[in-house]
Design an enzyme around this catalytic site. Structure first.
Site, PDB file in Angstrom:
ATOM      1  N   HIS A  51      29.397  23.650  54.344  1.00 49.56           N
ATOM      2  CA  HIS A  51      29.524  25.014  53.794  1.00 49.56           C
ATOM      3  C   HIS A  51      28.240  25.444  53.074  1.00 49.56           C
ATOM      4  O   HIS A  51      28.042  25.080  51.912  1.00 49.56           O
ATOM      5  CB  HIS A  51      30.697  25.063  52.813  1.00 49.56           C
ATOM      6  CG  HIS A  51      32.015  24.965  53.487  1.00 49.56           C
ATOM      7  ND1 HIS A  51      32.668  26.056  54.022  1.00 49.56           N
ATOM      8  CD2 HIS A  51      32.798  23.898  53.760  1.00 49.56           C
ATOM      9  CE1 HIS A  51      33.791  25.667  54.573  1.00 49.56           C
ATOM     10  NE2 HIS A  51      33.908  24.366  54.439  1.00 49.56           N
ATOM     11  N   CYS A  88      31.981  25.603  59.560  1.00 55.45           N
ATOM     12  CA  CYS A  88      33.142  24.715  59.510  1.00 55.45           C
ATOM     13  C   CYS A  88      34.093  25.003  60.684  1.00 55.45           C
ATOM     14  O   CYS A  88      33.753  24.718  61.823  1.00 55.45           O
ATOM     15  CB  CYS A  88      33.826  24.848  58.157  1.00 55.45           C
ATOM     16  SG  CYS A  88      34.967  23.512  57.852  1.00 55.45           S
ATOM     17  N   TYR A  89      35.250  25.619  60.430  1.00 62.72           N
ATOM     18  CA  TYR A  89      36.130  25.953  61.553  1.00 62.72           C
ATOM     19  C   TYR A  89      35.393  26.859  62.544  1.00 62.72           C
ATOM     20  O   TYR A  89      35.609  26.782  63.760  1.00 62.72           O
ATOM     21  CB  TYR A  89      37.396  26.643  61.019  1.00 62.72           C
ATOM     22  CG  TYR A  89      38.375  27.059  62.109  1.00 62.72           C
ATOM     23  CD1 TYR A  89      39.002  26.112  62.916  1.00 62.72           C
ATOM     24  CD2 TYR A  89      38.676  28.403  62.324  1.00 62.72           C
ATOM     25  CE1 TYR A  89      39.887  26.498  63.912  1.00 62.72           C
ATOM     26  CE2 TYR A  89      39.570  28.798  63.309  1.00 62.72           C
ATOM     27  CZ  TYR A  89      40.170  27.848  64.104  1.00 62.72           C
ATOM     28  OH  TYR A  89      41.035  28.218  65.091  1.00 62.72           O
ATOM     29  N   LYS A 109      32.788  42.342  42.194  1.00 60.22           N
ATOM     30  CA  LYS A 109      32.705  42.543  40.740  1.00 60.22           C
ATOM     31  C   LYS A 109      31.264  42.458  40.205  1.00 60.22           C
ATOM     32  O   LYS A 109      30.847  43.280  39.393  1.00 60.22           O
ATOM     33  CB  LYS A 109      33.560  41.475  40.044  1.00 60.22           C
ATOM     34  CG  LYS A 109      33.736  41.686  38.560  1.00 60.22           C
ATOM     35  CD  LYS A 109      34.910  42.572  38.299  1.00 60.22           C
ATOM     36  CE  LYS A 109      35.183  42.746  36.832  1.00 60.22           C
ATOM     37  NZ  LYS A 109      36.397  43.544  36.621  1.00 60.22           N
ATOM     38  N   SER A 115      40.676  52.948  31.463  1.00 64.44           N
ATOM     39  CA  SER A 115      41.253  51.913  30.590  1.00 64.44           C
ATOM     40  C   SER A 115      40.238  51.382  29.589  1.00 64.44           C
ATOM     41  O   SER A 115      40.605  50.750  28.604  1.00 64.44           O
ATOM     42  CB  SER A 115      41.752  50.747  31.446  1.00 64.44           C
ATOM     43  OG  SER A 115      40.648  50.018  31.963  1.00 64.44           O
ATOM     44  N   GLY A 116      38.946  51.600  29.885  1.00 62.10           N
ATOM     45  CA  GLY A 116      37.930  51.004  29.017  1.00 62.10           C
ATOM     46  C   GLY A 116      37.447  49.677  29.566  1.00 62.10           C
ATOM     47  O   GLY A 116      36.505  49.093  29.053  1.00 62.10           O
ATOM     48  N   GLY A 117      38.109  49.173  30.624  1.00 61.29           N
ATOM     49  CA  GLY A 117      37.640  47.954  31.295  1.00 61.29           C
ATOM     50  C   GLY A 117      36.422  48.286  32.151  1.00 61.29           C
ATOM     51  O   GLY A 117      36.064  49.454  32.319  1.00 61.29           O
ATOM     52  N   VAL A 118      35.795  47.238  32.692  1.00 55.38           N
ATOM     53  CA  VAL A 118      34.542  47.439  33.413  1.00 55.38           C
ATOM     54  C   VAL A 118      34.714  48.385  34.613  1.00 55.38           C
ATOM     55  O   VAL A 118      33.946  49.340  34.779  1.00 55.38           O
ATOM     56  CB  VAL A 118      33.970  46.083  33.918  1.00 55.38           C
ATOM     57  CG1 VAL A 118      32.680  46.305  34.680  1.00 55.38           C
ATOM     58  CG2 VAL A 118      33.746  45.145  32.745  1.00 55.38           C
ATOM     59  N   ASP A 119      35.742  48.136  35.432  1.00 57.32           N
ATOM     60  CA  ASP A 119      35.846  48.890  36.685  1.00 57.32           C
ATOM     61  C   ASP A 119      36.084  50.382  36.458  1.00 57.32           C
ATOM     62  O   ASP A 119      35.379  51.223  37.014  1.00 57.32           O
ATOM     63  CB  ASP A 119      36.967  48.311  37.567  1.00 57.32           C
ATOM     64  CG  ASP A 119      36.782  46.815  37.773  1.00 57.32           C
ATOM     65  OD1 ASP A 119      35.642  46.351  37.634  1.00 57.32           O
ATOM     66  OD2 ASP A 119      37.781  46.122  38.035  1.00 57.32           O
ATOM     67  N   SER A 120      37.071  50.708  35.636  1.00 58.56           N
ATOM     68  CA  SER A 120      37.334  52.133  35.447  1.00 58.56           C
ATOM     69  C   SER A 120      36.193  52.799  34.673  1.00 58.56           C
ATOM     70  O   SER A 120      35.903  53.981  34.868  1.00 58.56           O
ATOM     71  CB  SER A 120      38.698  52.387  34.777  1.00 58.56           C
ATOM     72  OG  SER A 120      38.688  51.992  33.441  1.00 58.56           O
ATOM     73  N   SER A 121      35.506  52.040  33.831  1.00 60.20           N
ATOM     74  CA  SER A 121      34.365  52.631  33.110  1.00 60.20           C
ATOM     75  C   SER A 121      33.233  52.958  34.080  1.00 60.20           C
ATOM     76  O   SER A 121      32.591  54.004  33.959  1.00 60.20           O
ATOM     77  CB  SER A 121      33.854  51.681  32.036  1.00 60.20           C
ATOM     78  OG  SER A 121      34.839  51.483  31.056  1.00 60.20           O
ATOM     79  N   GLU A 131      27.635  28.266  51.907  1.00 56.96           N
ATOM     80  CA  GLU A 131      27.929  29.322  50.933  1.00 56.96           C
ATOM     81  C   GLU A 131      28.309  28.785  49.553  1.00 56.96           C
ATOM     82  O   GLU A 131      28.323  29.532  48.582  1.00 56.96           O
ATOM     83  CB  GLU A 131      29.038  30.244  51.467  1.00 56.96           C
ATOM     84  CG  GLU A 131      30.436  29.631  51.536  1.00 56.96           C
ATOM     85  CD  GLU A 131      30.696  28.806  52.792  1.00 56.96           C
ATOM     86  OE1 GLU A 131      29.728  28.360  53.432  1.00 56.96           O
ATOM     87  OE2 GLU A 131      31.875  28.584  53.118  1.00 56.96           O
ATOM     88  N   GLY A 180      38.275  27.985  57.950  1.00 57.57           N
ATOM     89  CA  GLY A 180      39.689  28.327  57.872  1.00 57.57           C
ATOM     90  C   GLY A 180      40.532  27.077  57.934  1.00 57.57           C
ATOM     91  O   GLY A 180      40.047  26.010  58.315  1.00 57.57           O
TER      92      GLY A 180
END
Ligand code: XMP
Length: 508
Positions: free
Chosen positions: A166, A79-80, A364, A220-226, A168, A52
């Site tokens: 880090h 880190c922090y 995602k 919408s045809g986008g990935v998420d709503s599909s 990650e 942070g």
């Protein structure tokens, strides 16, 4: 299910930590840094303290409840997070002298399960101001760098670990191995996070909650709503009512694509709202004004349509993802708000529906994998993000039938050539921007005076930062010559070579 919680102290890498944990098959959640210990259940097998921007020397520093160290759960401070461990358990942290930023060579100086099967020396990524001066009692130094004598510390008995670097980020060699060691060698994880199982759980949960009522979705045809549509189709079958609104601001062939992939759904509704949007945008040039109008009209059209189905519908499904959840509602820390957490949005009060957000605990990349598990075609899963306001914000100036047609035709050519060159999946987005200026050209032996298109192509991980894509010259050449030859009204193509920041991805 076992899970790891990440106490968020505001690091830009917090989400990355959560993703790395999940990539190792352990479910993770990001929680406010000051979570009360009684909210940490038995299912939590370990706690990670994120980095942070703060300092333990701030007037009112962000510190966790000290009792988290007494829960007997393994803790990893990054880190922090390391500085918190040192500061709160009796060591000493020195205020920032010079910031250490970039690569350092780490040398492991003491055996620890955290470094199991990892070479003694490797490169790590540092980014910190304050540093540890002395460590708490019962702690040992397990690794150091030239500038950080306490680059990694541990209390093996209490299973508390601190890293100044880090693990990650991809720049740290063996970072994934370190996180995996923490999860499996130290926290005894079983590796229960499997998306295949989660899909089954989600479907069962949706079915139970929906309980024979109707669910509406703005598809919408986008990935998420599909992906949501695929899930709902599986979970509730004929009680699912997807609504696709053709704003006229979408890619060429979008309605046909929706029919192709979702046409088999009995209750699919396709609303032709092109006129409504075009009329509302008449004469509007300001980008924010365009966004506002489009947003309002979208809600209006969706409301009208959904109210027609009011008697059948109880739920409104949305493709909200975990990053939206993390970033939206404020968590109030001891002194001020550093970041937002949990309870996104809520229902607009004019819609008499309950909210259903099956993807809200997912990142995602996980949503894409779930799409694959559900049998979604690659063409849908790998689609580039497309902004809600569509081509309206890729036309600088007024949106007209003519400008829309020009930019959409250019888009079609660009996507085709990028796909033919095998570059589509490497790019985050690629699209044309229609500029409101005309330039002189020559076609055959005739002078032309037509519009300019800017080609924008970027690589990015999350859209927050982006690099302009170094497209091969021959691809640029094909795109340019096809646009100029095939589209009457455009006689020049320029290539945008600006990264984000300082530019944004979209031009408006
Ligand atoms: P910028 O232009 O801000 O874009 O660098 C970052 C990402 O967000 C998308 N974007 C939008 N998406 N509504 C959306 O749904 C919008 O108004 C909007 N503006 C930008 C953009 O396409 C990129 O992926």
């Amino acid at each position: 299910m076992e899970k790891v919680i990440i106490l968020d102290f505001g690091s830009q890498y917090t989400q990355l930590i959560a993703r790395r944990v999940r990539e190792n098959n352990v479910y993770s959640e990001i929680v406010p840094f000051n979570i009360p210990p009684h909210q940490i259940g038995d299912d939590v097998i370990a706690i990670i303290l994120s980095g942070g921007p703060g300092s333990v020397y701030d007037e009112r520093p962000y510190l966790p409840d000290k009792r988290i160290f007494e829960l007997g759960k393994p803790i990893l401070g990054i880190c922090y997070g390391l500085q918190i461990i040192a500061h709160m358990l009796g060591g000493k942290v020195a205020p920032a002298g010079e910031k250490e930023y970039g690569y350092a060579e780490l040398e492991i100086i003491k055996d620890s399960p955290l470094f199991k099967n990892i070479p003694r020396k490797f490169r790590v990524w540092m980014s910190h101001g304050d540093r540890v001066l002395s460590i708490p009692e019962n702690f040992s130094v397990i690794a150091r760098t030239a500038n950080s004598p306490y680059a990694a510390i541990s209390d093996e008995k209490r299973k508390i670990y601190g890293l100044q670097f880090h693990p990650e980020v991809v720049h740290t060699e063996y970072g994934t191995e370190i996180i995996r060691n923490f999860l499996y060698e130290i926290a005894g994880a079983k590796g229960e996070w499997k998306l295949e199982n989660y899909v089954e759980t989600m479907i069962a949960e949706i079915r139970e909650r929906v309980d024979g009522n109707g669910v509406i979705l703005a598809l919408s045809g986008g990935v998420d709503s599909s992906v949501v549509a695929y899930l709902l189709a599986k979970a509730v079958g004929e009680n699912f009512y997807p609504i696709f609104i053709d704003t006229g601001l979408l890619k060429i062939g979008e309605t046909e694509r929706i029919k192709k992939f979702f046409g088999h759904l009995k209750n699919l509704r396709i609303i032709d709202a092109r006129e409504i949007f075009l009329n509302a945008l008449k004469g509007v040039k300001d980008p924010e004004e365009k966004r506002k109008i489009i947003g309002e009209k979208f809600i209006e059209v969706f409301r009208d349509e959904s109210l027609k189905l009011k008697d059948k519908i109880k739920f409104l499904a949305q493709g909200t993802l975990y990053p939206d959840v993390i970033e939206s509602t404020p968590v109030v820390g001891p002194s001020e708000t550093i970041k937002s957490h949990h309870n996104v949005g809520g229902l607009p009060d004019w819609l008499p529906f309950e909210l259903l957000e099956p993807l809200k605990m997912l990142f995602k990349d996980e949503v894409r994998k779930i799409g694959k598990i559900l049998g979604m075609p690659d063409e849908l899963i790998t689609r580039h993000p497309f902004p809600g306001p569509g081509f309206a914000i890729r036309i600088i100036g007024e949106v007209t039938e003519e400008s829309l047609s020009l930019v959409k035709m250019a888009d079609l050519i660009i996507e085709e050539e990028i796909k033919n060159a095998g570059l589509y999946e490497e790019l985050w987005q690629v699209f044309p921007v229609l500029l409101p200026i005309k330039t002189v050209g020559v076609m055959g032996d005739k002078r032309t005076y037509e519009y300019v298109v800017a080609l924008r192509a970027v690589t990015s991980v999350d859209g927050m930062t982006a690099d302009w894509a170094k497209l091969p010259y021959d691809v640029l050449e094909r795109i340019s010559s096809r646009i100029v030859n095939e589209i009457t009204g455009i006689n020049r193509v320029v290539f945008d070579v600006t990264s984000k920041p300082p530019a944004t991805i979209e031009w408006e």
